[in-house]
Scaffold this motif. Structure first.
Motif, PDB file in Angstrom:
ATOM      1  N   ASP A 235       1.608  -7.545  -2.482  1.00 12.11           N
ATOM      2  CA  ASP A 235       1.641  -6.128  -2.138  1.00 12.11           C
ATOM      3  C   ASP A 235       0.936  -5.343  -3.246  1.00 12.11           C
ATOM      4  O   ASP A 235       1.438  -5.232  -4.360  1.00 12.11           O
ATOM      5  N   VAL A 236      -0.256  -4.815  -2.917  1.00  8.33           N
ATOM      6  CA  VAL A 236      -1.042  -4.087  -3.919  1.00  8.33           C
ATOM      7  C   VAL A 236      -1.157  -2.611  -3.539  1.00  8.33           C
ATOM      8  O   VAL A 236      -2.103  -1.930  -3.951  1.00  8.33           O
ATOM      9  N   THR A 237      -0.185  -2.107  -2.780  1.00  8.81           N
ATOM     10  CA  THR A 237      -0.222  -0.720  -2.325  1.00  8.81           C
ATOM     11  C   THR A 237      -0.374   0.248  -3.488  1.00  8.81           C
ATOM     12  O   THR A 237      -1.209   1.172  -3.443  1.00  8.81           O
ATOM     13  N   VAL A 238       0.412   0.060  -4.528  1.00 11.74           N
ATOM     14  CA  VAL A 238       0.369   0.949  -5.691  1.00 11.74           C
ATOM     15  C   VAL A 238      -0.882   0.688  -6.516  1.00 11.74           C
ATOM     16  O   VAL A 238      -1.600   1.618  -6.901  1.00 11.74           O
ATOM     17  N   GLU A 239      -1.149  -0.566  -6.785  1.00 12.23           N
ATOM     18  CA  GLU A 239      -2.306  -0.941  -7.597  1.00 12.23           C
ATOM     19  C   GLU A 239      -3.612  -0.426  -6.998  1.00 12.23           C
ATOM     20  O   GLU A 239      -4.526   0.010  -7.716  1.00 12.23           O
ATOM     21  N   ALA A 240      -3.710  -0.442  -5.661  1.00  9.12           N
ATOM     22  CA  ALA A 240      -4.941  -0.030  -4.996  1.00  9.12           C
ATOM     23  C   ALA A 240      -4.991   1.466  -4.698  1.00  9.12           C
ATOM     24  O   ALA A 240      -5.993   1.956  -4.177  1.00  9.12           O
ATOM     25  N   GLY A 241      -3.923   2.202  -4.983  1.00  9.40           N
ATOM     26  CA  GLY A 241      -3.920   3.649  -4.794  1.00  9.40           C
ATOM     27  C   GLY A 241      -3.521   4.129  -3.421  1.00  9.40           C
ATOM     28  O   GLY A 241      -3.597   5.334  -3.139  1.00  9.40           O
ATOM     29  N   ILE A 242      -3.072   3.232  -2.553  1.00  7.33           N
ATOM     30  CA  ILE A 242      -2.695   3.633  -1.197  1.00  7.33           C
ATOM     31  C   ILE A 242      -1.425   4.488  -1.208  1.00  7.33           C
ATOM     32  O   ILE A 242      -1.185   5.275  -0.278  1.00  7.33           O
ATOM     33  N   ASP A 243      -0.626   4.393  -2.241  1.00  4.27           N
ATOM     34  CA  ASP A 243       0.602   5.183  -2.331  1.00  4.27           C
ATOM     35  C   ASP A 243       0.341   6.630  -2.716  1.00  4.27           C
ATOM     36  O   ASP A 243       1.274   7.425  -2.837  1.00  4.27           O
ATOM     37  N   ALA A 244      -0.925   7.016  -2.886  1.00  6.57           N
ATOM     38  CA  ALA A 244      -1.251   8.381  -3.304  1.00  6.57           C
ATOM     39  C   ALA A 244      -1.032   9.402  -2.204  1.00  6.57           C
ATOM     40  O   ALA A 244      -1.028  10.607  -2.459  1.00  6.57           O
ATOM     41  N   ALA A 245      -0.861   8.951  -0.959  1.00  6.98           N
ATOM     42  CA  ALA A 245      -0.676   9.876   0.159  1.00  6.98           C
ATOM     43  C   ALA A 245       0.308   9.303   1.163  1.00  6.98           C
ATOM     44  O   ALA A 245       0.305   8.095   1.436  1.00  6.98           O
ATOM     45  N   PHE A 246       1.149  10.175   1.706  1.00 13.55           N
ATOM     46  CA  PHE A 246       2.058   9.812   2.779  1.00 13.55           C
ATOM     47  C   PHE A 246       1.403  10.160   4.119  1.00 13.55           C
ATOM     48  O   PHE A 246       0.494  10.986   4.187  1.00 13.55           O
ATOM     49  N   GLY A 247       1.891   9.531   5.177  1.00 11.79           N
ATOM     50  CA  GLY A 247       1.344   9.828   6.490  1.00 11.79           C
ATOM     51  C   GLY A 247       2.296   9.444   7.594  1.00 11.79           C
ATOM     52  O   GLY A 247       3.412   8.967   7.354  1.00 11.79           O
ATOM     53  N   THR A 248       1.839   9.659   8.813  1.00  7.96           N
ATOM     54  CA  THR A 248       2.557   9.241  10.020  1.00  7.96           C
ATOM     55  C   THR A 248       1.579   8.399  10.832  1.00  7.96           C
ATOM     56  O   THR A 248       1.177   8.767  11.939  1.00  7.96           O
ATOM     57  N   GLY A 249       1.188   7.274  10.249  1.00 13.95           N
ATOM     58  CA  GLY A 249       0.104   6.467  10.788  1.00 13.95           C
ATOM     59  C   GLY A 249       0.427   5.823  12.120  1.00 13.95           C
ATOM     60  O   GLY A 249       1.468   5.180  12.281  1.00 13.95           O
ATOM     61  N   LEU A 276      -9.091   8.833   5.354  1.00 10.95           N
ATOM     62  CA  LEU A 276     -10.199   7.887   5.245  1.00 10.95           C
ATOM     63  C   LEU A 276     -10.165   7.315   3.840  1.00 10.95           C
ATOM     64  O   LEU A 276     -10.582   7.957   2.872  1.00 10.95           O
ATOM     65  N   TRP A 277      -9.607   6.110   3.747  1.00 11.61           N
ATOM     66  CA  TRP A 277      -9.469   5.435   2.453  1.00 11.61           C
ATOM     67  C   TRP A 277     -10.794   4.747   2.126  1.00 11.61           C
ATOM     68  O   TRP A 277     -11.126   3.720   2.693  1.00 11.61           O
ATOM     69  N   MET A 278     -11.529   5.346   1.196  1.00  9.05           N
ATOM     70  CA  MET A 278     -12.820   4.805   0.789  1.00  9.05           C
ATOM     71  C   MET A 278     -12.612   3.737  -0.280  1.00  9.05           C
ATOM     72  O   MET A 278     -11.910   3.951  -1.280  1.00  9.05           O
ATOM     73  N   ASN A 279     -13.223   2.600  -0.045  1.00 10.07           N
ATOM     74  CA  ASN A 279     -13.085   1.426  -0.904  1.00 10.07           C
ATOM     75  C   ASN A 279     -13.986   1.579  -2.126  1.00 10.07           C
ATOM     76  O   ASN A 279     -15.202   1.696  -2.011  1.00 10.07           O
ATOM     77  N   GLU A 280     -13.383   1.572  -3.293  1.00 10.32           N
ATOM     78  CA  GLU A 280     -14.130   1.729  -4.542  1.00 10.32           C
ATOM     79  C   GLU A 280     -14.327   0.369  -5.206  1.00 10.32           C
ATOM     80  O   GLU A 280     -13.600  -0.034  -6.112  1.00 10.32           O
ATOM     81  N   GLY A 281     -15.314  -0.357  -4.683  1.00  9.26           N
ATOM     82  CA  GLY A 281     -15.703  -1.621  -5.296  1.00  9.26           C
ATOM     83  C   GLY A 281     -14.733  -2.757  -5.130  1.00  9.26           C
ATOM     84  O   GLY A 281     -14.729  -3.702  -5.932  1.00  9.26           O
ATOM     85  N   GLY A 282     -13.879  -2.713  -4.101  1.00 11.15           N
ATOM     86  CA  GLY A 282     -12.942  -3.800  -3.859  1.00 11.15           C
ATOM     87  C   GLY A 282     -11.748  -3.804  -4.791  1.00 11.15           C
ATOM     88  O   GLY A 282     -11.015  -4.800  -4.851  1.00 11.15           O
ATOM     89  N   ARG A 283     -11.522  -2.691  -5.468  1.00 11.20           N
ATOM     90  CA  ARG A 283     -10.406  -2.618  -6.409  1.00 11.20           C
ATOM     91  C   ARG A 283      -9.386  -1.565  -6.003  1.00 11.20           C
ATOM     92  O   ARG A 283      -8.204  -1.839  -5.921  1.00 11.20           O
ATOM     93  N   ARG A 284      -9.851  -0.347  -5.790  1.00 10.70           N
ATOM     94  CA  ARG A 284      -8.971   0.758  -5.443  1.00 10.70           C
ATOM     95  C   ARG A 284      -9.535   1.517  -4.241  1.00 10.70           C
ATOM     96  O   ARG A 284     -10.704   1.361  -3.877  1.00 10.70           O
ATOM     97  N   PHE A 285      -8.671   2.351  -3.653  1.00  8.09           N
ATOM     98  CA  PHE A 285      -9.059   3.200  -2.537  1.00  8.09           C
ATOM     99  C   PHE A 285      -8.748   4.655  -2.878  1.00  8.09           C
ATOM    100  O   PHE A 285      -7.781   4.948  -3.573  1.00  8.09           O
ATOM    101  N   GLN A 286      -9.563   5.544  -2.360  1.00 10.49           N
ATOM    102  CA  GLN A 286      -9.322   6.977  -2.494  1.00 10.49           C
ATOM    103  C   GLN A 286      -9.466   7.618  -1.124  1.00 10.49           C
ATOM    104  O   GLN A 286     -10.451   7.398  -0.420  1.00 10.49           O
ATOM    105  N   ASP A 287      -8.464   8.451  -0.763  1.00 14.27           N
ATOM    106  CA  ASP A 287      -8.518   9.157   0.510  1.00 14.27           C
ATOM    107  C   ASP A 287      -9.487  10.328   0.380  1.00 14.27           C
ATOM    108  O   ASP A 287      -9.216  11.300  -0.323  1.00 14.27           O
TER     109      ASP A 287
END
Length: 557
Positions: A235-249, A276-287
């Motif tokens: 589980d890399v949710t935090v490491e990859a930055g996906i926890d930066a935003a909540f949603g109702t996906g 739109l989670w943009m992939n930053e080089g296979g390490r992190r994501f930014q919405d």
């Protein structure tokens, strides 16, 4: 007035059914419903009785995938059941083997495929690199990973794999976000919800009804799992930055939206900003959805996103996006202009019709093989505050079929939904694929508290080419890009299974080529950058391609 207008527009677009109609009633159907005749004996059960529990109104996923590698797409239907009974008392999901000849056999018994969680959706992909397609089932409660054992049975490996997220899962997607050669997993969560937290809500008529997600004020964090390559996930949710935003996906689609070679993730959120989670080089994501102009519509409104799909609709080399939304809201068609997205819904022809329905499953496919992508939408309300469409189910709605044309334009086809008899149910998931390998994209639609639709493609069709792209392990190369060039047209597809709503579709890249094409130039680009180019003169077939070093591409089936 509506009938006259539709008749005129049908003439402008040409025949929605293959022959130019002279009136609305002359249009030929594109599909023939045949679930029962084909042996898809299944009845979805939401468990709804007197209370209105939110999971009851969003359940209904379906997967089209080849579980036994015989070249035919099999069907997996997600079941729910009562929320108030133990897991072992629920009916369980069903697996139907494609026998050919437009016949299916229920092979669930003894297969290990019948997860008995309260099912919402399903994703398909080879999680362990053994060349067999596995299934990931999202539930209210722990999700389940079912490993495909040599095409003969499935084994629940959730615990060993570490992917049993206990939330309110909806859509999920396998994709290789770090380009290390194995499939990772993105899981959208809808709400933080329990039976005990349910709220009493009423509709516009003052009747008890299902609550809008805003009532709970409990958006959830989505989950990203990285494949460790040994059968387990981290589980890399935090490491990859996906926890930066909540949603109702509710809807998820993966694709390389900025052309940097790394797959990104678009999430359709219900009543909140889409992501739109943009992939930053296979390490992190930014919405970056808000900055890029695809988080809300052109009027600055966050809509009730349900389903989502993506494709290079205008053949300019990048992925456009369509989000299906709630009744009284239009669809959101975002044209990718490179550095930003433009909401072109109003000019596309989708705005007026879509406002009258609540759209869930949605997908672009070239149903008539004229080289332009068409659109199918599976509809069904979430509140019974208006009269129904001649059905005893107050949430039931007919589905919609649009014929696509140049300039990202669409025109609704008649008869409505593409079938001779109007089909009216509460539709949810829709999966797309060529079930009989005849070159026409068929559909399976999951219906709440009803049998599914199996829509055989009967449209008059042009020539076609279907490309199955495999990687070095012999699995579908999700994320690969396929391009065909013929005449002055260049068509592009990404190899993907996860889009629509809570469903998995045929991963083969399908191209309609019109009536006058005799050969195409094919280019396949794998996620690792390897490229294959070749001329293809034998059309109207399924072409299987593999990376260099493996057997030459050939027609397998």
């Amino acid at each position: 007035m509506r009938s006259a207008l539709l008749g005129t527009l049908a003439l402008v677009f040409g025949a929605c059914g293959g022959a130019v109609p002279t009136s609305e009633t002359d249009a030929s159907p594109w599909f023939e419903e045949g679930a029962r005749a084909a042996g898809l004996s299944f009845e979805h059960r939401s468990g709804h009785d007197r209370e209105f529990y939110t999971p009851e109104v969003v359940s209904g996923g379906v997967a089209l995938f080849d579980h036994d590698d015989d070249g035919r797409l099999d069907v997996y239907l997600v079941q729910a059941g009562s929320l108030l009974v133990p897991r072992e008392e629920r009916p369980g999901n069903r697996l139907f083997r494609n026998l050919g000849g437009r016949r299916f056999e229920d092979v669930t018994a003894g297969s290990g495929a019948s997860d008995q969680g309260y099912g919402i959706g399903v994703a398909a992909g080879d999680a362990d690199n053994d060349g067999r397609c596995d299934l990931y089932v999202t539930n209210l409660g722990p999700n389940v990973l079912l490993r495909n054992e040599r095409g003969e049975a499935f084994e629940d490996v959730t615990g060993a794999a570490g992917v049993g997220d206990p939330g309110f899962g909806s859509s999920a997607a396998f994709f290789d976000y770090d380009l290390d050669g194995d499939l990772d997993l993105f899981v959208a969560n809808y709400l933080i919800w329990s039976v005990e937290s349910e709220q009493p809500c009423s509709n516009g008529l003052g009747q008890r009804d299902y609550c809008a997600p805003a009532v709970y004020n409990a958006p959830a964090v989505d989950v990203l799992y990285r494949n460790a390559g040994d059968g387990s996930f981290e589980d890399v949710t935090v490491e990859a930055g996906i926890d930066a935003a909540f949603g109702t996906g509710l809807g998820v689609v993966c694709g390389d939206f900025d052309g940097d070679g790394f797959p990104d993730v678009f999430v359709a959120n219900d009543g909140r900003l889409d992501q739109l989670w943009m992939n930053e080089g296979g390490r992190r994501f930014q919405d970056r959805a808000l900055a890029l102009g695809c988080a809300m519509d052109q009027d600055g409104r966050a809509k009730a996103g349900m389903g989502v799909t993506a494709a290079d609709l205008d053949s300019d080399g990048d992925l456009d996006v369509l989000v299906s939304n709630l009744r009284r809201e239009t669809d959101s068609l975002y044209r990718n202009d490179g550095d930003y997205f433009t909401d072109v819904t109003a000019r596309s022809g989708l705005g007026l019709v879509s406002r009258s329905f609540t759209r869930f499953g949605t997908g672009w496919a070239d149903f008539d093989n004229d080289s332009w992508l068409d659109l199918y939408q599976a509809n069904g309300r979430v509140a019974s505050d208006v009269d129904g469409h001649g059905s005893s189910d107050p949430l039931a709605e007919p589905n919609l079929l649009f014929r696509g044309g140049p300039g990202m334009s669409f025109q609704e086809c008649e008869p409505r939904g593409g079938t001779r008899e109007l089909l009216v149910h509460t539709s949810r998931g829709a999966a797309f694929g060529d079930l009989d390998n005849d070159g026409g994209i068929d559909l399976v639609v999951a219906n709440r508290d009803a049998a599914p639709y199996l829509l055989w493609n009967r449209a008059v069709r042009g020539r076609w080419l279907s490309v199955r792209v495999l990687d070095a392990e012999g699995r579908d190369a999700l994320g690969a890009q396929v391009q065909v060039v013929f005449g002055e047209r260049t068509l592009r597809r990404e190899v993907r299974s996860a889009y629509s709503y809570c469903s998995a579709s045929d991963a083969r890249a399908h191209f309609g080529l019109g009536s006058g094409t005799s050969a195409v130039r094919l280019e396949v680009r794998w996620p690792d950058g390897e490229v294959l180019e070749r001329e293809v003169s034998q059309l109207d077939r399924v072409l299987e391609v593999r990376p260099s070093g493996l057997p030459d591409p050939s027609e397998k089936r």
